[in-house]
Design a protein around this motif. Sequence first.
Motif, PDB file in Angstrom:
ATOM      1  N   TRP A 191      10.793  -8.452   3.584  1.00 21.61           N
ATOM      2  CA  TRP A 191      10.672  -8.857   1.881  1.00 21.61           C
ATOM      3  C   TRP A 191      10.061  -7.649   0.908  1.00 21.61           C
ATOM      4  CZ3 TRP A 191       8.502 -14.478   3.001  1.00 21.61           C
ATOM      5  CH2 TRP A 191       9.541 -15.267   3.435  1.00 21.61           C
ATOM      6  N   MET A 192       9.198  -7.012   1.656  1.00 23.87           N
ATOM      7  CA  MET A 192       8.443  -5.877   0.712  1.00 23.87           C
ATOM      8  C   MET A 192       9.423  -5.002   0.640  1.00 23.87           C
ATOM      9  SD  MET A 192       4.795  -5.792   2.693  1.00 23.87           S
ATOM     10  CE  MET A 192       3.496  -6.961   2.358  1.00 23.87           C
ATOM     11  N   ARG A 193      10.294  -4.575   1.659  1.00 25.33           N
ATOM     12  CA  ARG A 193      11.179  -3.392   1.549  1.00 25.33           C
ATOM     13  C   ARG A 193      12.324  -3.845   0.432  1.00 25.33           C
ATOM     14  NH1 ARG A 193      10.606  -3.215   7.250  1.00 25.33           N
ATOM     15  NH2 ARG A 193       9.167  -1.622   7.809  1.00 25.33           N
ATOM     16  N   GLU A 194      12.433  -4.902   0.543  1.00 25.35           N
ATOM     17  CA  GLU A 194      13.659  -5.506  -0.267  1.00 25.35           C
ATOM     18  C   GLU A 194      13.353  -5.188  -1.870  1.00 25.35           C
ATOM     19  OE1 GLU A 194      14.565  -9.331   0.924  1.00 25.35           O
ATOM     20  OE2 GLU A 194      15.624  -8.697   2.675  1.00 25.35           O
ATOM     21  N   ARG A 195      12.126  -5.254  -1.942  1.00 26.62           N
ATOM     22  CA  ARG A 195      11.483  -5.125  -3.222  1.00 26.62           C
ATOM     23  C   ARG A 195      11.004  -3.899  -3.673  1.00 26.62           C
ATOM     24  NH1 ARG A 195      11.538  -9.863  -1.514  1.00 26.62           N
ATOM     25  NH2 ARG A 195      11.911 -11.534  -2.697  1.00 26.62           N
ATOM     26  N   GLY A 196      11.534  -2.807  -2.868  1.00 32.23           N
ATOM     27  CA  GLY A 196      11.086  -1.378  -3.073  1.00 32.23           C
ATOM     28  C   GLY A 196       9.685  -0.934  -2.559  1.00 32.23           C
ATOM     29  N   LEU A 197       9.288  -1.479  -1.838  1.00 30.57           N
ATOM     30  CA  LEU A 197       7.632  -1.103  -1.404  1.00 30.57           C
ATOM     31  C   LEU A 197       7.900  -0.221  -0.386  1.00 30.57           C
ATOM     32  CD1 LEU A 197       5.513  -4.457  -1.967  1.00 30.57           C
ATOM     33  CD2 LEU A 197       5.738  -2.560  -3.435  1.00 30.57           C
ATOM     34  N   SER A 198       6.993   0.589  -0.172  1.00 27.63           N
ATOM     35  CA  SER A 198       6.840   1.360   0.996  1.00 27.63           C
ATOM     36  C   SER A 198       6.074   0.711   1.972  1.00 27.63           C
ATOM     37  CB  SER A 198       6.251   2.931   0.518  1.00 27.63           C
ATOM     38  OG  SER A 198       5.839   3.322   1.959  1.00 27.63           O
ATOM     39  N   VAL A 199       6.385   0.210   3.253  1.00 22.49           N
ATOM     40  CA  VAL A 199       5.572  -0.580   3.964  1.00 22.49           C
ATOM     41  C   VAL A 199       5.185   0.445   5.427  1.00 22.49           C
ATOM     42  CG1 VAL A 199       5.852  -2.798   5.515  1.00 22.49           C
ATOM     43  CG2 VAL A 199       7.294  -2.502   3.258  1.00 22.49           C
ATOM     44  N   VAL A 200       3.762  -0.208   5.661  1.00 20.71           N
ATOM     45  CA  VAL A 200       3.199   0.073   7.090  1.00 20.71           C
ATOM     46  C   VAL A 200       2.459  -1.092   7.466  1.00 20.71           C
ATOM     47  CG1 VAL A 200       2.844   2.515   6.247  1.00 20.71           C
ATOM     48  CG2 VAL A 200       0.955   1.055   5.922  1.00 20.71           C
ATOM     49  N   GLU A 201       2.253  -1.073   8.898  1.00 22.26           N
ATOM     50  CA  GLU A 201       1.408  -2.108   9.398  1.00 22.26           C
ATOM     51  C   GLU A 201       0.315  -1.424   9.898  1.00 22.26           C
ATOM     52  OE1 GLU A 201       1.849  -5.059  13.134  1.00 22.26           O
ATOM     53  OE2 GLU A 201       3.607  -5.496  11.531  1.00 22.26           O
ATOM     54  N   ASP A 202      -0.902  -1.936   9.811  1.00 23.56           N
ATOM     55  CA  ASP A 202      -2.191  -0.986   9.973  1.00 23.56           C
ATOM     56  C   ASP A 202      -2.481  -1.401  11.627  1.00 23.56           C
ATOM     57  OD1 ASP A 202      -3.601  -3.549  10.052  1.00 23.56           O
ATOM     58  OD2 ASP A 202      -4.460  -2.974   8.127  1.00 23.56           O
ATOM     59  N   ALA A 203      -3.497  -1.064  12.061  1.00 19.42           N
ATOM     60  CA  ALA A 203      -3.638  -0.972  13.322  1.00 19.42           C
ATOM     61  C   ALA A 203      -4.152  -2.619  13.823  1.00 19.42           C
ATOM     62  CB  ALA A 203      -4.948  -0.192  13.848  1.00 19.42           C
ATOM     63  N   ILE A 204      -4.395  -3.402  13.024  1.00 14.73           N
ATOM     64  CA  ILE A 204      -4.682  -4.722  13.373  1.00 14.73           C
ATOM     65  C   ILE A 204      -3.707  -5.847  12.892  1.00 14.73           C
ATOM     66  CG2 ILE A 204      -5.996  -5.152  11.142  1.00 14.73           C
ATOM     67  CD1 ILE A 204      -8.576  -6.232  12.925  1.00 14.73           C
ATOM     68  N   GLY A 205      -2.643  -5.352  12.300  1.00 11.99           N
ATOM     69  CA  GLY A 205      -1.633  -6.296  12.170  1.00 11.99           C
ATOM     70  C   GLY A 205      -1.512  -6.672  10.623  1.00 11.99           C
ATOM     71  N   THR A 206      -2.336  -5.885   9.552  1.00 12.39           N
ATOM     72  CA  THR A 206      -2.007  -6.483   8.365  1.00 12.39           C
ATOM     73  C   THR A 206      -0.694  -5.641   7.686  1.00 12.39           C
ATOM     74  OG1 THR A 206      -4.241  -6.846   7.689  1.00 12.39           O
ATOM     75  CG2 THR A 206      -2.935  -6.338   5.803  1.00 12.39           C
ATOM     76  N   VAL A 207       0.157  -6.502   7.364  1.00 11.92           N
ATOM     77  CA  VAL A 207       1.317  -5.735   6.476  1.00 11.92           C
ATOM     78  C   VAL A 207       1.016  -5.224   5.277  1.00 11.92           C
ATOM     79  CG1 VAL A 207       4.023  -6.015   6.211  1.00 11.92           C
ATOM     80  CG2 VAL A 207       2.739  -7.420   8.161  1.00 11.92           C
ATOM     81  N   ARG A 208       1.317  -4.121   5.037  1.00 16.54           N
ATOM     82  CA  ARG A 208       0.826  -3.483   3.538  1.00 16.54           C
ATOM     83  C   ARG A 208       2.098  -2.774   2.899  1.00 16.54           C
ATOM     84  NH1 ARG A 208      -4.699  -0.914   5.674  1.00 16.54           N
ATOM     85  NH2 ARG A 208      -4.621   0.160   3.648  1.00 16.54           N
ATOM     86  N   GLY A 209       2.443  -3.388   1.833  1.00 17.70           N
ATOM     87  CA  GLY A 209       3.503  -2.809   1.038  1.00 17.70           C
ATOM     88  C   GLY A 209       3.109  -2.306  -0.285  1.00 17.70           C
ATOM     89  N   ALA A 210       3.347  -0.915  -0.673  1.00 18.40           N
ATOM     90  CA  ALA A 210       2.800  -0.136  -1.292  1.00 18.40           C
ATOM     91  C   ALA A 210       3.724   0.116  -2.639  1.00 18.40           C
ATOM     92  CB  ALA A 210       2.205   0.990  -1.210  1.00 18.40           C
ATOM     93  N   ARG A 211       3.418   0.189  -3.902  1.00 19.37           N
ATOM     94  CA  ARG A 211       4.304   0.649  -4.998  1.00 19.37           C
ATOM     95  C   ARG A 211       3.472   1.713  -5.625  1.00 19.37           C
ATOM     96  NH1 ARG A 211       6.582  -2.341 -10.414  1.00 19.37           N
ATOM     97  NH2 ARG A 211       5.662  -0.764 -11.886  1.00 19.37           N
ATOM     98  N   ALA A 212       4.063   3.050  -5.757  1.00 17.34           N
ATOM     99  CA  ALA A 212       3.250   4.091  -6.515  1.00 17.34           C
ATOM    100  C   ALA A 212       3.158   3.988  -7.952  1.00 17.34           C
ATOM    101  CB  ALA A 212       4.363   5.360  -6.402  1.00 17.34           C
ATOM    102  N   PRO A 213       2.105   4.746  -8.625  1.00 14.84           N
ATOM    103  CA  PRO A 213       2.229   4.572  -9.991  1.00 14.84           C
ATOM    104  C   PRO A 213       3.346   5.019 -10.796  1.00 14.84           C
ATOM    105  CG  PRO A 213       0.727   6.218  -9.041  1.00 14.84           C
ATOM    106  CD  PRO A 213       1.199   5.575  -7.913  1.00 14.84           C
ATOM    107  N   ASP A 214       3.413   4.707 -12.039  1.00 17.03           N
ATOM    108  CA  ASP A 214       4.786   5.154 -12.698  1.00 17.03           C
ATOM    109  C   ASP A 214       4.338   6.116 -13.755  1.00 17.03           C
ATOM    110  OD1 ASP A 214       6.635   3.043 -11.904  1.00 17.03           O
ATOM    111  OD2 ASP A 214       5.231   1.609 -12.667  1.00 17.03           O
ATOM    112  N   GLU A 215       3.081   6.306 -14.021  1.00 17.23           N
ATOM    113  CA  GLU A 215       2.393   7.244 -14.928  1.00 17.23           C
ATOM    114  C   GLU A 215       1.671   8.116 -14.428  1.00 17.23           C
ATOM    115  OE1 GLU A 215       1.089   4.452 -17.972  1.00 17.23           O
ATOM    116  OE2 GLU A 215       2.912   3.656 -18.334  1.00 17.23           O
ATOM    117  N   ALA A 216       1.245   9.498 -15.024  1.00 16.98           N
ATOM    118  CA  ALA A 216       0.233  10.368 -14.478  1.00 16.98           C
ATOM    119  C   ALA A 216      -0.939   9.919 -15.508  1.00 16.98           C
ATOM    120  CB  ALA A 216       0.791  11.564 -14.682  1.00 16.98           C
ATOM    121  N   GLY A 217      -1.865  10.098 -14.879  1.00 16.82           N
ATOM    122  CA  GLY A 217      -3.098  10.038 -15.547  1.00 16.82           C
ATOM    123  C   GLY A 217      -4.383   9.817 -14.809  1.00 16.82           C
TER     124      GLY A 217
END
Length: 422
Positions: A51-77
């Motif tokens: 579901w995270m990938r379908e919404r354009g997130l970059s996905v990793v699962e950490d060493a303890i099983g937490t699924v983490r989906g990241a969206r990069a910032p859109d603006e510099a600053g």
Amino acid sequence: MSIDMLAVHDLGNRAVALLDELAAITDEPGRVTRLYLSPAHRRAADRMAEWMRERGLSVVEDAIGTVRGARAPDEAGPSANKRLLIGSHIDTVIDAGRYDGNLGVVAGLLVVEELARRGTKLPFGLEVLAFGDEEGVRFPTSLSSSAAVSGTYRPEWLDMADRDGVSLRKAIADFGGDPSRIREAAIPKDSVIGYVELHIEQGPVLEHKGDALGVVSSIAGQSRFRISVAGEAGHAGTVPMPLRRDAFAAFAELAVAIERLAREGTGNLVATIGRIELKPGAVNVIPASVEATLDIRAGADAPRLAAIDRIRHEAERIAGRRGVTIRFERFADAPTCPMDDSLQDLLAASVASLGEANRRLPSGAGHDAMAMARSFPSAMLFVRSKAGISHNPAEYSSPSDIGLAVEAMVRFVEKLAETHRA
């Protein structure tokens, strides 16, 4: 800002559809049971990653099983190297409802989806977290997934085992994690703007007040005790009442005193005797001993600690009059966890923009936000629970209330973005 109620209802219905799909992922057919690191948790984590990938997130699962989906910032600053965290947990109790925890993760997905649909640009990154060990049902741990993210994980937890003797260390490895790399799951404090969690209230206050949403002011501190009462066994027919040292009668008097002191307390004080065992447990024998548990919680530390002192005093008075001994063993203690004031205010402003009341209330239950608040500014938004029921298949929040909650979360992110452009 105007409210499109059709769009709000659509948000709620989309959330419910995802929650229904998650509820079908269970270790026990016919009821929702998804314990930490179980096969069902594995399947739910994999589905969440999809579901995270379908919404354009970059996905990793950490060493303890937490699924983490990241969206990069859109603006510099100046905030481009920081991120807002949104999350909750996808583990459940046994025979659970479908909203507890899961709603907070699903809401994070819908916030991402809505921001993209509305073309909202963010000056910071955004990360959705699907934690795995909030309920503490399988192992004698709780909040360990969020503790790893906040950098407060305790390595000794790895040697704890479930009822089948499987250690947490082994279960993490079997799940596909790596116990030796848990420290790497921690997010640097200076990279986080804050953490926000949407959760069902799990209580009746919002429904009683007629409000759909409420901003959490603090998460209750709690103390847990084992209470031991030692009296003397005797024949039920031959020992006169004035000469008895009945452990259960003494405990019963103490239980009534605990209820009275809780009712007289302040700060949303509550006290619960959750388990009791008396011995020898024969119909014709005066009870010689009682073992029980006591759970005390309040929205601030002072009333909780004051209540504990008063309960101990009552116990001494009862023990002296009845010729028994009463001992307290504290086995858990957590201070009150206040939520971040500035994030609370932003959440309240977002709720108010929907025409909802500015309701602030403490949480009597623990949440991942407790572990996250140890390292990051944290906030929570509650959505109304029908009859206050939770940890139960009857757990329910309406699609319309859920839609309002998700819309409030979207507006919160938008308002936060404005403050970081100023």
